[in-house]
Scaffold this motif. Structure first.
Motif, PDB file in Angstrom:
ATOM      1  N   GLN A   1       8.139   1.127   4.163  1.00  0.00           N
ATOM      2  CA  GLN A   1       7.039   0.201   4.397  1.00  0.00           C
ATOM      3  C   GLN A   1       7.496  -0.979   5.251  1.00  0.00           C
ATOM      4  OE1 GLN A   1       3.951   0.284   3.965  1.00  0.00           O
ATOM      5  NE2 GLN A   1       3.195  -1.820   3.899  1.00  0.00           N
ATOM      6  N   GLN A   2       8.671  -1.475   4.970  1.00  0.00           N
ATOM      7  CA  GLN A   2       9.193  -2.650   5.666  1.00  0.00           C
ATOM      8  C   GLN A   2       9.439  -2.381   7.151  1.00  0.00           C
ATOM      9  OE1 GLN A   2      12.746  -4.170   3.841  1.00  0.00           O
ATOM     10  NE2 GLN A   2      12.754  -6.068   5.029  1.00  0.00           N
ATOM     11  N   CYS A   3       9.863  -1.166   7.466  1.00  0.00           N
ATOM     12  CA  CYS A   3      10.149  -0.846   8.873  1.00  0.00           C
ATOM     13  C   CYS A   3       8.989  -0.118   9.542  1.00  0.00           C
ATOM     14  CB  CYS A   3      11.441  -0.045   8.999  1.00  0.00           C
ATOM     15  SG  CYS A   3      11.359   1.654   8.413  1.00  0.00           S
ATOM     16  N   ASN A   4       7.829  -0.117   8.911  1.00  0.00           N
ATOM     17  CA  ASN A   4       6.586   0.447   9.463  1.00  0.00           C
ATOM     18  C   ASN A   4       6.612   1.972   9.594  1.00  0.00           C
ATOM     19  OD1 ASN A   4       5.673  -2.260   9.835  1.00  0.00           O
ATOM     20  ND2 ASN A   4       6.797  -2.359  11.762  1.00  0.00           N
ATOM     21  N   ALA A   5       7.559   2.610   8.922  1.00  0.00           N
ATOM     22  CA  ALA A   5       7.630   4.070   8.976  1.00  0.00           C
ATOM     23  C   ALA A   5       6.643   4.720   8.016  1.00  0.00           C
ATOM     24  CB  ALA A   5       9.049   4.545   8.656  1.00  0.00           C
ATOM     25  N   LEU A   6       6.366   4.059   6.884  1.00  0.00           N
ATOM     26  CA  LEU A   6       5.457   4.645   5.907  1.00  0.00           C
ATOM     27  C   LEU A   6       4.063   4.795   6.498  1.00  0.00           C
ATOM     28  CD1 LEU A   6       5.575   5.664   2.990  1.00  0.00           C
ATOM     29  CD2 LEU A   6       4.753   3.428   2.241  1.00  0.00           C
ATOM     30  N   GLU A   7       3.679   3.870   7.347  1.00  0.00           N
ATOM     31  CA  GLU A   7       2.374   3.943   8.009  1.00  0.00           C
ATOM     32  C   GLU A   7       2.259   5.195   8.866  1.00  0.00           C
ATOM     33  OE1 GLU A   7      -0.308   1.286  11.151  1.00  0.00           O
ATOM     34  OE2 GLU A   7       1.451   0.412  10.166  1.00  0.00           O
ATOM     35  N   GLU A   8       3.385   5.635   9.430  1.00  0.00           N
ATOM     36  CA  GLU A   8       3.397   6.844  10.252  1.00  0.00           C
ATOM     37  C   GLU A   8       3.476   8.111   9.407  1.00  0.00           C
ATOM     38  OE1 GLU A   8       3.198   6.995  13.654  1.00  0.00           O
ATOM     39  OE2 GLU A   8       2.787   4.856  13.565  1.00  0.00           O
ATOM     40  N   LEU A   9       4.218   8.046   8.308  1.00  0.00           N
ATOM     41  CA  LEU A   9       4.505   9.242   7.524  1.00  0.00           C
ATOM     42  C   LEU A   9       3.517   9.470   6.383  1.00  0.00           C
ATOM     43  CD1 LEU A   9       8.364   8.736   7.276  1.00  0.00           C
ATOM     44  CD2 LEU A   9       7.167  10.306   8.810  1.00  0.00           C
ATOM     45  N   TRP A  10       3.031   8.386   5.785  1.00  0.00           N
ATOM     46  CA  TRP A  10       2.109   8.499   4.651  1.00  0.00           C
ATOM     47  C   TRP A  10       1.175   7.295   4.677  1.00  0.00           C
ATOM     48  CZ3 TRP A  10       3.984   9.703  -1.057  1.00  0.00           C
ATOM     49  CH2 TRP A  10       2.880  10.035  -1.849  1.00  0.00           C
ATOM     50  N   PRO A  11       0.238   7.245   5.609  1.00  0.00           N
ATOM     51  CA  PRO A  11      -0.615   6.060   5.777  1.00  0.00           C
ATOM     52  C   PRO A  11      -1.472   5.751   4.558  1.00  0.00           C
ATOM     53  CG  PRO A  11      -1.401   7.909   7.125  1.00  0.00           C
ATOM     54  CD  PRO A  11      -0.039   8.281   6.620  1.00  0.00           C
ATOM     55  N   GLU A  12      -1.863   6.785   3.797  1.00  0.00           N
ATOM     56  CA  GLU A  12      -2.696   6.561   2.609  1.00  0.00           C
ATOM     57  C   GLU A  12      -1.956   5.762   1.541  1.00  0.00           C
ATOM     58  OE1 GLU A  12      -3.876  10.324   4.697  1.00  0.00           O
ATOM     59  OE2 GLU A  12      -1.994   9.522   3.891  1.00  0.00           O
ATOM     60  N   LEU A  13      -0.628   5.878   1.513  1.00  0.00           N
ATOM     61  CA  LEU A  13       0.178   5.076   0.591  1.00  0.00           C
ATOM     62  C   LEU A  13       0.463   3.702   1.193  1.00  0.00           C
ATOM     63  CD1 LEU A  13       1.827   4.834  -2.031  1.00  0.00           C
ATOM     64  CD2 LEU A  13       3.757   5.872  -0.824  1.00  0.00           C
ATOM     65  N   ALA A  14       0.766   3.673   2.483  1.00  0.00           N
ATOM     66  CA  ALA A  14       1.118   2.409   3.147  1.00  0.00           C
ATOM     67  C   ALA A  14      -0.008   1.383   3.071  1.00  0.00           C
ATOM     68  CB  ALA A  14       1.497   2.675   4.606  1.00  0.00           C
ATOM     69  N   VAL A  15      -1.255   1.848   3.119  1.00  0.00           N
ATOM     70  CA  VAL A  15      -2.395   0.928   3.163  1.00  0.00           C
ATOM     71  C   VAL A  15      -2.576   0.154   1.855  1.00  0.00           C
ATOM     72  CG1 VAL A  15      -4.195   2.489   2.300  1.00  0.00           C
ATOM     73  CG2 VAL A  15      -4.770   0.769   4.018  1.00  0.00           C
ATOM     74  N   LEU A  16      -1.949   0.611   0.777  1.00  0.00           N
ATOM     75  CA  LEU A  16      -2.135  -0.042  -0.520  1.00  0.00           C
ATOM     76  C   LEU A  16      -1.548  -1.456  -0.565  1.00  0.00           C
ATOM     77  CD1 LEU A  16      -1.476   2.885  -3.063  1.00  0.00           C
ATOM     78  CD2 LEU A  16      -3.653   2.014  -2.209  1.00  0.00           C
ATOM     79  N   TRP A  17      -0.540  -1.720   0.288  1.00  0.00           N
ATOM     80  CA  TRP A  17       0.040  -3.060   0.291  1.00  0.00           C
ATOM     81  C   TRP A  17      -0.992  -4.051   0.823  1.00  0.00           C
ATOM     82  CZ3 TRP A  17       3.348   0.901  -0.138  1.00  0.00           C
ATOM     83  CH2 TRP A  17       4.532   0.698  -0.873  1.00  0.00           C
ATOM     84  N   GLY A  18      -1.288  -5.071   0.018  1.00  0.00           N
ATOM     85  CA  GLY A  18      -2.264  -6.077   0.415  1.00  0.00           C
ATOM     86  C   GLY A  18      -3.638  -5.883  -0.191  1.00  0.00           C
ATOM     87  N   ILE A  19      -3.878  -4.723  -0.806  1.00  0.00           N
ATOM     88  CA  ILE A  19      -5.165  -4.482  -1.468  1.00  0.00           C
ATOM     89  C   ILE A  19      -5.087  -5.013  -2.895  1.00  0.00           C
ATOM     90  CG2 ILE A  19      -6.736  -2.710  -2.339  1.00  0.00           C
ATOM     91  CD1 ILE A  19      -6.146  -1.061   0.106  1.00  0.00           C
ATOM     92  N   PRO A  20      -5.966  -5.949  -3.277  1.00  0.00           N
ATOM     93  CA  PRO A  20      -5.851  -6.615  -4.582  1.00  0.00           C
ATOM     94  C   PRO A  20      -6.460  -5.815  -5.727  1.00  0.00           C
ATOM     95  CG  PRO A  20      -7.680  -7.554  -3.369  1.00  0.00           C
ATOM     96  CD  PRO A  20      -7.027  -6.553  -2.447  1.00  0.00           C
ATOM     97  N   ASN A  21      -5.958  -6.115  -6.922  1.00  0.00           N
ATOM     98  CA  ASN A  21      -6.482  -5.592  -8.177  1.00  0.00           C
ATOM     99  C   ASN A  21      -6.931  -6.763  -9.051  1.00  0.00           C
ATOM    100  OD1 ASN A  21      -5.932  -2.646  -8.110  1.00  0.00           O
ATOM    101  ND2 ASN A  21      -3.814  -3.317  -7.862  1.00  0.00           N
ATOM    102  N   PRO A  22      -7.714  -6.498 -10.101  1.00  0.00           N
ATOM    103  CA  PRO A  22      -8.100  -7.581 -11.021  1.00  0.00           C
ATOM    104  C   PRO A  22      -6.870  -8.207 -11.669  1.00  0.00           C
ATOM    105  CG  PRO A  22      -9.461  -5.630 -11.368  1.00  0.00           C
ATOM    106  CD  PRO A  22      -8.345  -5.206 -10.464  1.00  0.00           C
TER     107      PRO A  22
END
Length: 446
Positions: free
Chosen positions: A219-240
């Motif tokens: 995630q830190q090196c932006n590779a997760l966005e390329e390899l598994w974007p559905e997981l990478a997008v979770l960072w920054g999405i809030p929960n209750p």
């Protein structure tokens, strides 16, 4: 530096112990495989000595007795895309230093001669002592697979205090931005992920694996966005905040993975594949939150169902084994049912048991519960909370599974009547477990 003298494999060769075996010897870690490098020899000489050649693109040989791997010293030159796009030169004139220069990290670019003397032209021992993962040369950027390998090393050696050098992380970011990660085969990407998920368990003698670090580095090196974007997008999405003091869905998922590692230590070594399956399910359980419209945040109603096609997609994309996918789908769809078990009607529990197929796959239900418990504990400040739903559901499943066809057959029932009678009896025993339960009813949670 002198350390214990290794067994001489073949005195007729100028051979060196190299790579991970040297690194782990210096770290006093158990050594799984010993790889050797041969300098100044030819293919013909190796074959004449009785070594069996197994490499085509570059010559790797198996020792005729020990079956250890011996590779001729070589250099590489980038000539295409991906981690296979290299031309390889091997000949007796390739030096030890030239071969070590092409390796990924300085801590992996050391050799040991037959007298136990370390050859370290690129300061691997210094970085080992400083707990730094640093690339050997700028050629690092030519191989996209190294992004995954460095992330895996960072996870495996995290408890030793290792971190990635800033300049190496910068190169990993450059690789991610280059598009080269798309050249990696799905099988190889999954292999690296699976190795990371397996670490810290049956495949690790010291239980030093932290697979969450693997995904955090990607995630830190932006590779997760390329390899598994559905997981990478979770960072920054809030929960209750009430049920997720850590707020961020990505951070929560990594905390769940941490808990899954701890809980799966209870799984016997001979069932190590089950450990990895639970950990993969932990990664997938909240993928549906990534498609919640931001105007609805921090609520994620229905994220269990919306996550199912995302689980299907990553499993199809990376060709992940079917039994991993099936458990991940069940955890994704029913983890809130587990959390809210005390609130559910007996009929709803029975329906869930049918969909989880506890009748034919009781062992998978245990893995399902383990992943659900990891989800509950994987929250800031929740790590030591009790999860009474686990015992409650186990009792209900045990009672329901104890209902058999035999008593109804003896009563003269046949066919569909037997099936209906068993369903009614299972409903009754689940209702009794529910009525007899002395547990408190936990509040609603996500």
């Amino acid at each position: 530096m002198l350390i214990s003298k290794p067994e001489i494999k073949n005195s007729q060769l100028n051979s060196y112990l190299v790579g991970g075996a040297v690194r782990d010897k210096l770290l006093n870690r158990p050594i799984k495989d010993e790889d050797y490098l041969v300098v100044g020899a030819s293919v013909e000489q190796m074959l004449k000595l009785g070594y069996h050649q197994v490499g085509k693109d570059f010559p790797v040989f198996l020792h005729p007795k020990t079956k250890a791997e011996y590779a001729l010293a070589r250099t590489e030159r980038k000539q295409g895309q991906g981690y296979t796009g290299f031309s390889c030169y091997f000949a007796p004139d390739v030096t030890l230093e030239q071969d070590l220069l092409r390796r990924d990290l300085t801590v992996n670019a050391m050799a040991m001669d037959q007298n136990g003397v370390i050859i370290d032209p690129y300061n691997g021992q210094r970085d080992l002592n400083d707990r730094i993962l640093r690339h050997v040369s700028d050629a690092f950027i030519e191989d996209p697979l190294r992004v995954l390998r460095v992330a895996r090393f960072a996870a495996r050696y995290y408890k030793y205090g290792f971190t990635i050098a800033d300049e190496t992380l910068n190169l990993m970011q450059e690789i991610s931005a280059s598009g080269e990660l798309k050249c990696l085969t799905p099988e190889r990407v999954w292999q690296e992920m699976q190795l990371s998920l397996a670490d810290g368990g049956a495949n690790s003698d010291l239980n030093t694996g932290n697979p969450e670090v693997f995904f955090e580095v990607l995630q830190q090196c932006n590779a997760l966005e390329e390899l598994w974007p559905e997981l990478a997008v979770l960072w920054g999405i809030p929960n209750p905040a009430l049920w997720h003091p850590e707020i961020c869905s990505g951070i929560h998922t990594m905390m769940v993975l941490q808990q899954a590692v701890l809980l799966t230590q209870a799984i016997p070594v001979e069932q190590s594949d089950h450990r990895t399956a639970v950990r993969f399910a932990a990664l997938c359980h909240d993928l549906g939150k990534g498609v919640t419209p931001d105007k609805l945040w921090p609520s994620h109603k229905g994220h269990e169902k919306s996550g199912l096609p995302l689980v299907e997609r990553i499993c199809r994309q990376l060709k992940i084994p079917s039994h991993y996918k099936q458990l991940a789908l069940k955890v994704c769809e029913f983890h809130l049912h587990s959390h809210k078990a005390f609130e559910l009607k007996a009929s709803t529990l029975l329906k869930m048991f049918n969909q989880l197929d506890i009748w034919r796959k009781p062992e998978e239900f245990d893995l399902f519960l383990m992943a659900c418990k990891a989800d509950f504990l994987g929250r800031l400040g929740f790590e030591n909370r009790v999860y009474p739903q686990e015992q409650y559901l186990q009792s209900a499943v045990k009672a329901a599974r104890a209902v058999t066809a035999q008593p109804f057959v003896e009563k003269g029932l046949q066919g569909l009547a037997i099936k209906e009678a068993m369903a009614t009896e299972r409903l009754n025993v689940i209702a009794k477990i529910k009525a007899d339960s002395a547990y408190l009813n936990p509040a609603d949670q996500e």
